[in-house]
Design an enzyme around this catalytic site. Structure first.
Site, PDB file in Angstrom:
ATOM      1  N   MET A 113      -1.435   9.215   7.818  1.00 40.45           N
ATOM      2  CA  MET A 113      -2.598  10.085   7.941  1.00 40.45           C
ATOM      3  C   MET A 113      -3.436  10.141   6.666  1.00 40.45           C
ATOM      4  SD  MET A 113      -2.967  11.640  10.915  1.00 40.45           S
ATOM      5  CE  MET A 113      -3.672  13.256  10.580  1.00 40.45           C
ATOM      6  N   GLY A 155       0.938   8.124   3.488  1.00 39.05           N
ATOM      7  CA  GLY A 155       1.462   8.054   4.844  1.00 39.05           C
ATOM      8  C   GLY A 155       0.407   7.555   5.793  1.00 39.05           C
ATOM      9  N   ASP A 195       9.277  16.571  12.845  1.00 38.57           N
ATOM     10  CA  ASP A 195       9.547  15.407  11.988  1.00 38.57           C
ATOM     11  C   ASP A 195      10.518  15.786  10.870  1.00 38.57           C
ATOM     12  OD1 ASP A 195       9.292  12.736  11.256  1.00 38.57           O
ATOM     13  OD2 ASP A 195       7.605  13.124   9.896  1.00 38.57           O
ATOM     14  N   LYS A 197      -3.533  16.749  -0.270  1.00 42.54           N
ATOM     15  CA  LYS A 197      -3.490  15.700   0.739  1.00 42.54           C
ATOM     16  C   LYS A 197      -4.900  15.434   1.262  1.00 42.54           C
ATOM     17  CE  LYS A 197      -1.096  14.290   4.975  1.00 42.54           C
ATOM     18  NZ  LYS A 197      -0.016  14.632   5.933  1.00 42.54           N
TER      19      LYS A 197
END
Length: 221
Positions: A80, A78, A191, A98
């Site tokens: 980020m 993504g 989101d 992540k």
């Protein structure tokens, strides 16, 4: 050799695997970089964007290293950062890890948002919200390890399972209860969309990706 049909899909779906229907009965599932010969057709999923960041397939990216974890393969990417599947060696449990992207790492605003995602997600303890297990800064990279939810996005689940109205209402009720749990702790997701709700093999939905979440208790960017 003639292109019959071309259709764009999100990187998330391409990495997870796309169901492709050929004719009335034949259906196959392929992931990014895979191809298959079906009924005389050459079916492929390729990365064909013009974005400099997307020119390299996630599968071809260098495998990150993280002490205490065995990194296995990429799950998605993504704005980020990137998400990888791994094993937490101390518990032997599968996790999603992540990493803040190198580009975002040099942005103070991106760093604040990444840290905020960890802090807000850690407040939430609900069976239908992916849990945070670990986070930190290692080798110059911010990361966090979270519960690995194995399933498919909500919209894909609805299409593939032809669920009846009662089942769909039950799923939505569970999602609302999870979101309410976050709201009661001052956390707004901001989101919510089908790709951020993963439905597991038992039909249970899980809310993921609080990257744009906001706390109602403090003033934030």
């Amino acid at each position: 050799g003639k292109l019959i049909r071309r259709q764009a899909v999100s990187r998330e779906k391409a990495l997870a695997g796309c169901g492709i229907r050929l004719g009335a009965k034949t259906k196959i599932t392929l992931k990014l970089g895979e191809s298959a010969q079906v009924e005389g057709y050459d079916v492929r999923i390729i990365d064909d964007t013009d974005s400099p960041i997307a020119e390299i397939s996630p599968a071809a990216r260098p495998m990150p290293r993280l002490e205490g974890y065995q990194i296995q393969h990429p799950l998605g990417e993504g704005g980020m950062g990137t998400v990888w599947r791994g094993i937490q060696l101390s518990t032997n449990r599968p996790v999603a890890i992540k990493f803040l992207s190198e580009r975002a790492f040099h942005s103070e605003k991106s760093q604040r948002r990444f840290k905020r995602e960890v802090e807000l997600s850690a407040k939430l303890e609900h069976p239908n919200i992916a849990r945070i297990y670990d986070s930190g800064l290692r080798h110059g990279a911010y990361y966090y390890a979270m519960e690995l939810v194995q399933g498919i996005p909500l919209d894909q689940y609805v299409k593939e399972h032809a669920a009846d109205q009662q089942t769909l209402l039950k799923i939505m009720e569970t999602i609302c209860q999870a979101v309410q749990h976050a709201h009661e702790r001052g956390v707004v997701h901001r989101d919510l969309k089908p790709s951020n709700i993963i439905v597991d093999s038992h039909g249970q939905p899980h809310v993921v990706d609080f990257g744009l979440a906001k706390s109602l208790l403090v003033d934030e960017d």
